[in-house]
Write a protein that holds these residues in place. Structure first.
Motif, PDB file in Angstrom:
ATOM      1  N   MET A   1       0.771  -1.238  -0.071  1.00  0.00           N
ATOM      2  CA  MET A   1      -0.125  -0.001  -0.098  1.00  0.00           C
ATOM      3  C   MET A   1       0.884   1.159  -0.073  1.00  0.00           C
ATOM      4  SD  MET A   1      -2.774   1.081   2.844  1.00  0.00           S
ATOM      5  CE  MET A   1      -4.172   1.818   2.181  1.00  0.00           C
ATOM      6  N   TYR A   2       0.439   2.162  -0.843  1.00  0.00           N
ATOM      7  CA  TYR A   2       1.278   3.505  -0.951  1.00  0.00           C
ATOM      8  C   TYR A   2       0.640   4.593  -1.311  1.00  0.00           C
ATOM      9  CZ  TYR A   2       1.939   2.915  -5.904  1.00  0.00           C
ATOM     10  OH  TYR A   2       1.731   2.833  -7.283  1.00  0.00           O
ATOM     11  N   ALA A   3       0.903   5.688  -1.042  1.00  0.00           N
ATOM     12  CA  ALA A   3       0.137   6.930  -1.880  1.00  0.00           C
ATOM     13  C   ALA A   3       1.155   7.906  -2.095  1.00  0.00           C
ATOM     14  CB  ALA A   3      -0.580   7.610  -0.478  1.00  0.00           C
ATOM     15  N   VAL A   4       0.711   8.677  -3.182  1.00  0.00           N
ATOM     16  CA  VAL A   4       1.451   9.759  -3.796  1.00  0.00           C
ATOM     17  C   VAL A   4       0.672  11.173  -3.125  1.00  0.00           C
ATOM     18  CG1 VAL A   4       2.058  11.145  -5.936  1.00  0.00           C
ATOM     19  CG2 VAL A   4       2.081   8.590  -5.812  1.00  0.00           C
ATOM     20  N   ILE A   5       1.662  11.975  -2.410  1.00  0.00           N
ATOM     21  CA  ILE A   5       1.162  13.268  -1.604  1.00  0.00           C
ATOM     22  C   ILE A   5       1.950  14.271  -2.355  1.00  0.00           C
ATOM     23  CG2 ILE A   5       0.648  12.030   0.260  1.00  0.00           C
ATOM     24  CD1 ILE A   5       3.325  12.871   1.286  1.00  0.00           C
ATOM     25  N   ASN A   6       1.309  15.595  -2.056  1.00  0.00           N
ATOM     26  CA  ASN A   6       1.655  16.498  -2.736  1.00  0.00           C
ATOM     27  C   ASN A   6       2.239  17.406  -1.518  1.00  0.00           C
ATOM     28  OD1 ASN A   6       2.461  19.100  -3.617  1.00  0.00           O
ATOM     29  ND2 ASN A   6       0.367  19.531  -4.658  1.00  0.00           N
ATOM     30  N   LEU A   7       3.440  17.754  -1.280  1.00  0.00           N
ATOM     31  CA  LEU A   7       4.049  18.302  -0.054  1.00  0.00           C
ATOM     32  C   LEU A   7       5.116  19.470  -0.283  1.00  0.00           C
ATOM     33  CD1 LEU A   7       4.030  17.942   2.875  1.00  0.00           C
ATOM     34  CD2 LEU A   7       6.243  16.559   2.734  1.00  0.00           C
ATOM     35  N   ASN A   8       4.552  20.607  -0.112  1.00  0.00           N
ATOM     36  CA  ASN A   8       5.216  21.985  -0.660  1.00  0.00           C
ATOM     37  C   ASN A   8       5.621  21.919  -2.081  1.00  0.00           C
ATOM     38  OD1 ASN A   8       5.379  23.145   1.864  1.00  0.00           O
ATOM     39  ND2 ASN A   8       7.460  22.909   2.233  1.00  0.00           N
ATOM     40  N   GLY A   9       4.731  21.381  -2.852  1.00  0.00           N
ATOM     41  CA  GLY A   9       4.722  21.511  -4.459  1.00  0.00           C
ATOM     42  C   GLY A   9       5.717  20.319  -4.912  1.00  0.00           C
ATOM     43  N   ASP A  10       6.075  19.378  -3.994  1.00  0.00           N
ATOM     44  CA  ASP A  10       6.791  18.218  -4.525  1.00  0.00           C
ATOM     45  C   ASP A  10       5.997  16.983  -4.326  1.00  0.00           C
ATOM     46  OD1 ASP A  10       9.076  19.586  -5.024  1.00  0.00           O
ATOM     47  OD2 ASP A  10       9.902  19.118  -2.761  1.00  0.00           O
ATOM     48  N   GLN A  11       5.901  16.102  -5.274  1.00  0.00           N
ATOM     49  CA  GLN A  11       5.285  14.879  -5.149  1.00  0.00           C
ATOM     50  C   GLN A  11       6.106  13.969  -4.753  1.00  0.00           C
ATOM     51  OE1 GLN A  11       3.447  14.010  -9.105  1.00  0.00           O
ATOM     52  NE2 GLN A  11       2.493  16.021  -9.218  1.00  0.00           N
ATOM     53  N   LEU A  12       5.621  13.127  -3.556  1.00  0.00           N
ATOM     54  CA  LEU A  12       6.349  12.111  -3.039  1.00  0.00           C
ATOM     55  C   LEU A  12       5.651  10.788  -2.831  1.00  0.00           C
ATOM     56  CD1 LEU A  12       7.645  14.511  -0.060  1.00  0.00           C
ATOM     57  CD2 LEU A  12       8.985  13.720  -2.083  1.00  0.00           C
ATOM     58  N   LYS A  13       6.398   9.708  -2.887  1.00  0.00           N
ATOM     59  CA  LYS A  13       5.674   8.319  -2.565  1.00  0.00           C
ATOM     60  C   LYS A  13       5.560   8.337  -1.176  1.00  0.00           C
ATOM     61  CE  LYS A  13       5.971   3.511  -4.212  1.00  0.00           C
ATOM     62  NZ  LYS A  13       6.655   2.644  -5.117  1.00  0.00           N
ATOM     63  N   ALA A  14       4.674   7.853  -0.394  1.00  0.00           N
ATOM     64  CA  ALA A  14       4.422   7.606   0.872  1.00  0.00           C
ATOM     65  C   ALA A  14       4.282   6.139   1.227  1.00  0.00           C
ATOM     66  CB  ALA A  14       3.637   8.469   1.764  1.00  0.00           C
ATOM     67  N   VAL A  15       5.039   5.419   1.813  1.00  0.00           N
ATOM     68  CA  VAL A  15       4.981   3.987   2.069  1.00  0.00           C
ATOM     69  C   VAL A  15       4.765   4.142   3.655  1.00  0.00           C
ATOM     70  CG1 VAL A  15       5.719   1.667   1.959  1.00  0.00           C
ATOM     71  CG2 VAL A  15       5.772   3.183   0.007  1.00  0.00           C
ATOM     72  N   PRO A  16       3.811   3.463   4.481  1.00  0.00           N
ATOM     73  CA  PRO A  16       3.792   3.473   5.767  1.00  0.00           C
ATOM     74  C   PRO A  16       5.226   2.604   6.247  1.00  0.00           C
ATOM     75  CG  PRO A  16       1.921   2.657   5.078  1.00  0.00           C
ATOM     76  CD  PRO A  16       2.758   2.698   3.963  1.00  0.00           C
ATOM     77  N   GLY A  17       5.787   3.548   7.281  1.00  0.00           N
ATOM     78  CA  GLY A  17       7.033   2.950   7.979  1.00  0.00           C
ATOM     79  C   GLY A  17       8.405   3.329   7.425  1.00  0.00           C
ATOM     80  N   VAL A  18       8.436   3.921   6.312  1.00  0.00           N
ATOM     81  CA  VAL A  18       9.565   4.514   5.348  1.00  0.00           C
ATOM     82  C   VAL A  18       9.769   6.005   5.741  1.00  0.00           C
ATOM     83  CG1 VAL A  18      10.499   4.878   3.219  1.00  0.00           C
ATOM     84  CG2 VAL A  18       9.025   2.684   3.727  1.00  0.00           C
ATOM     85  N   ASN A  19      11.008   6.436   5.694  1.00  0.00           N
ATOM     86  CA  ASN A  19      11.331   7.772   5.768  1.00  0.00           C
ATOM     87  C   ASN A  19      11.410   8.510   4.513  1.00  0.00           C
ATOM     88  OD1 ASN A  19      11.505   7.351   8.655  1.00  0.00           O
ATOM     89  ND2 ASN A  19      13.632   7.470   8.591  1.00  0.00           N
ATOM     90  N   LEU A  20      10.918   9.865   4.607  1.00  0.00           N
ATOM     91  CA  LEU A  20      10.908  10.783   3.198  1.00  0.00           C
ATOM     92  C   LEU A  20      11.742  11.847   3.534  1.00  0.00           C
ATOM     93  CD1 LEU A  20       7.283  10.728   2.484  1.00  0.00           C
ATOM     94  CD2 LEU A  20       8.735   9.518   1.272  1.00  0.00           C
ATOM     95  N   VAL A  21      12.426  12.264   2.498  1.00  0.00           N
ATOM     96  CA  VAL A  21      12.958  13.727   2.647  1.00  0.00           C
ATOM     97  C   VAL A  21      12.579  14.784   1.683  1.00  0.00           C
ATOM     98  CG1 VAL A  21      15.280  14.703   2.230  1.00  0.00           C
ATOM     99  CG2 VAL A  21      15.387  12.371   3.088  1.00  0.00           C
ATOM    100  N   ALA A  22      12.133  15.788   2.308  1.00  0.00           N
ATOM    101  CA  ALA A  22      11.431  16.886   1.745  1.00  0.00           C
ATOM    102  C   ALA A  22      12.011  18.264   1.789  1.00  0.00           C
ATOM    103  CB  ALA A  22      10.065  17.183   2.133  1.00  0.00           C
ATOM    104  N   ASN A  23      11.894  19.129   1.014  1.00  0.00           N
ATOM    105  CA  ASN A  23      12.379  20.659   1.342  1.00  0.00           C
ATOM    106  C   ASN A  23      11.858  21.009   2.822  1.00  0.00           C
ATOM    107  OD1 ASN A  23      13.626  20.798  -0.999  1.00  0.00           O
ATOM    108  ND2 ASN A  23      11.925  21.813  -2.028  1.00  0.00           N
TER     109      ASN A  23
END
Length: 103
Positions: free
Chosen positions: A1-23
């Motif tokens: 299961m994953y989702a694509v989110i919009n965070l500060n104008g960036d599209q990121l792939k969000a998978v539960p339990g995984v770390n993301l790096v954003a501006n």
């Protein structure tokens, strides 16, 4: 299961339990974020695509760390002019942990 989110104008792939790096988000460590718009949800058996965003779908994120990225060196030189400029730059970044995807 994953989702694509919009965070500060960036599209990121969000998978539960995984770390993301954003501006840089200017949030303190430990803050929970839930108001990110979700653009796509893949739930193994079905794929939901928003136009532009999905209603009733949320992604819970936790701010883990605020830090600076690796240094980028910008060097400009004009040939035969004796002109050169060397500058450095470090991007401010925020590390986020995906807690869960709420449907």
């Amino acid at each position: 299961m994953y989702a694509v989110i919009n965070l500060n104008g960036d599209q990121l792939k969000a998978v539960p339990g995984v770390n993301l790096v954003a501006n840089n988000l200017n949030k303190e460590v430990g803050t929970i974020i839930e108001d990110t718009p979700v653009m796509l949800l893949d739930n193994d058996s079905e794929v939901l695509i928003g136009s532009p965003y999905l209603e009733n779908v949320k992604v819970r994120l936790e701010v883990v760390e605020n830090y600076k990225g690796k240094k980028v060196v910008v060097f400009k030189k004009r040939r035969r002019k004796g002109s050169k400029v060397k500058r450095g730059f470090r991007q401010h970044l925020t590390q986020l942990k995906v807690l869960e995807i709420l449907k």
